[in-house]
Write an enzyme that holds these catalytic residues in place. Structure first.
Site, PDB file in Angstrom:
ATOM      1  N   ASN A 344     -36.416   1.114 -18.344  1.00 24.82           N
ATOM      2  CA  ASN A 344     -34.938   0.461 -18.732  1.00 24.82           C
ATOM      3  C   ASN A 344     -34.920  -0.942 -19.573  1.00 24.82           C
ATOM      4  OD1 ASN A 344     -32.170  -0.460 -18.025  1.00 24.82           O
ATOM      5  ND2 ASN A 344     -32.173   1.622 -18.305  1.00 24.82           N
ATOM      6  N   ARG A 389     -31.281  -2.558 -19.765  1.00 23.62           N
ATOM      7  CA  ARG A 389     -30.396  -1.846 -20.883  1.00 23.62           C
ATOM      8  C   ARG A 389     -29.207  -1.770 -20.092  1.00 23.62           C
ATOM      9  NH1 ARG A 389     -28.872   2.967 -22.912  1.00 23.62           N
ATOM     10  NH2 ARG A 389     -28.662   3.248 -25.163  1.00 23.62           N
ATOM     11  N   CYS A 390     -29.159  -1.128 -18.851  1.00 27.00           N
ATOM     12  CA  CYS A 390     -28.107  -0.734 -17.995  1.00 27.00           C
ATOM     13  C   CYS A 390     -27.045  -1.828 -17.839  1.00 27.00           C
ATOM     14  CB  CYS A 390     -28.391  -0.193 -16.494  1.00 27.00           C
ATOM     15  SG  CYS A 390     -29.303   1.058 -16.435  1.00 27.00           S
ATOM     16  N   MET A 391     -27.558  -3.090 -17.834  1.00 29.41           N
ATOM     17  CA  MET A 391     -26.703  -4.106 -17.520  1.00 29.41           C
ATOM     18  C   MET A 391     -26.092  -4.925 -18.975  1.00 29.41           C
ATOM     19  SD  MET A 391     -28.732  -6.439 -14.591  1.00 29.41           S
ATOM     20  CE  MET A 391     -30.165  -6.847 -15.518  1.00 29.41           C
TER      21      MET A 391
END
Length: 404
Positions: A344, A389-391
């Protein structure tokens, strides 16, 4: 302000983050599972790690916007305040008496304090209840540790609630009940905040389940959409229809993924680090398949496949082949670093990405492949199962996805 994103790797200009706050302190062993966290994070350390993440982005010229600031500014708009308040009060579990008390409580809050409640929730003990202001049966029967308004600790993962394709934003339809109120906040920001006036939506809450972690912009005009634990086939089809109607893409690859915690989104097993390179979890790289969806002459989505994902992606991107960089070096390390969000990564430009420092072997693999890694701490940030990436939700990237 022009916001535009058409790839995963073009130079990043502006990004939306959410600095973890009081909502993380609401997590306890009683509720962390229902609120989708694997552990109880150390909030102060999580904030330090997030501040270092934001500082690393700024050091590379990225403008960082914070969701809490945008929400506070949005709540200064009367229509937005009324809309978000009504959505909170609509909860059927409140009952009429408690609903009236909550409405009175929210009405006296300034925009900053109201934003805090919408994000961190409202606990049973925080509501002023007395003989002249009864809470009714619902409040009386609640445990003193329960929440009248639930906290939203997953706001940290701004990628899931919205994504940009070209100059349009998709506000998603989140699958898990604990997260559904997140998109009411994101939706209000994009529709009411002065910075986003006139922005058109290509997706919105209330449509079929679709989450931003499952949407990858492989190249201008080419999207990959994971279908699994969070995004449904119906959500992928709806996005295809919306995107084709708006002329935002010519090809969408629909990628089935295992419905498991470690692979909840497509970006937990695959992210792009260059215009022709992907970082992938090797245990499934050869098994991942894709259905190619294009718009038919009658406007209906036409489906072909399945075909191996890497082959289908290269064809759609007009490449001979995609370079594949493996997570880890051996099966055990790969599995460990996959669990720790090794795949990620957030690309700041071609061949430049941010990753968690704990994924030592994956970062070494990237460096050997010519990809510079900005390694950040994530021992506490990762307790909700999400990486850089999620954040982050990119709002502006250079057009075209060309090398820097």
């Amino acid at each position: 302000m022009t916001h535009y994103v058409d790839s995963e790797v073009a130079r990043l200009g502006t990004v939306l983050l959410h600095r973890p706050g009081p909502e993380l302190a609401r997590l306890t062993p009683r509720n962390n599972d229902s609120l989708l966290f694997d552990a109880i994070p150390w909030v102060g350390r999580a904030q330090e790690e997030h501040d270092a993440f934001a500082a690393a982005l700024r050091s590379r010229g990225v403008e960082v916007l914070y969701l809490a600031d945008l929400l506070t500014e949005t709540l200064a708009v009367a229509d937005a305040r009324a809309e978000l308040t009504e959505q909170v009060l609509r909860s059927p579990r409140l009952g009429d008496t408690l609903r009236a008390r909550v409405a009175d409580h929210l009405a006296y809050l300034d925009p900053a304090a109201l934003a805090d409640v919408f994000m961190a929730g409202l606990a049973h003990e925080e509501l002023r209840i007395g003989a002249e202001r009864p809470g009714g049966l619902v409040w009386t029967l609640m445990d003193r540790h329960d929440f009248v308004i639930d906290p939203l600790p997953n706001l940290l993962f701004t990628r899931d609630s919205s994504f940009w394709i070209g100059d349009r934003v998709g506000v998603t339809s989140l699958a898990m009940p604990a997260r559904r109120r997140e998109t009411t906040i994101t939706d209000a920001i994009y529709r009411h905040h002065p910075r986003f006036v006139g922005t058109e939506l290509v997706y919105h809450p209330g449509l079929e389940h679709l989450e931003g972690g499952d949407v990858l912009l492989l190249a201008p005009g080419v999207l990959a959409v994971g279908v699994g634990e969070r995004t449904t086939p119906a959500g992928a089809e709806r996005l295809a229809r919306q995107v084709f109607a708006a002329g935002l893409a010519h090809t969408i690859l629909v990628v089935p993924i295992a419905q498991e915690r470690a692979t909840m989104h497509l970006d937990t097993v695959c992210t792009m680090v260059d215009v022709d390179a992907v970082l992938m979890y090797p245990n499934i790289a050869s098994e991942l398949s894709a259905y190619t969806v294009v718009a038919g002459a009658d406007g209906e989505p036409r489906v072909d496949g399945p075909a191996p994902f890497l082959r289908a992606a290269a064809d759609a991107m007009d490449l001979d082949q995609l370079r594949v960089i493996d997570t880890g070096l051996d099966p055990v390390t790969a599995e460990r670093e996959q669990w720790d969000d090794g795949n990620n990564t957030l690309a700041l430009a071609p061949r430049l990405c941010v990753g968690y420092e704990r994924n030592v072997e994956t970062n070494a693999q990237l460096e050997r492949a010519g990809i510079e890694v900005i390694a950040i701490a994530g021992s506490e940030l990762g307790s909700g199962r999400g990486g850089p990436r999620c954040m982050s939700c990119p709002l502006v990237r250079e057009k075209g996805g060309a090398p820097a």
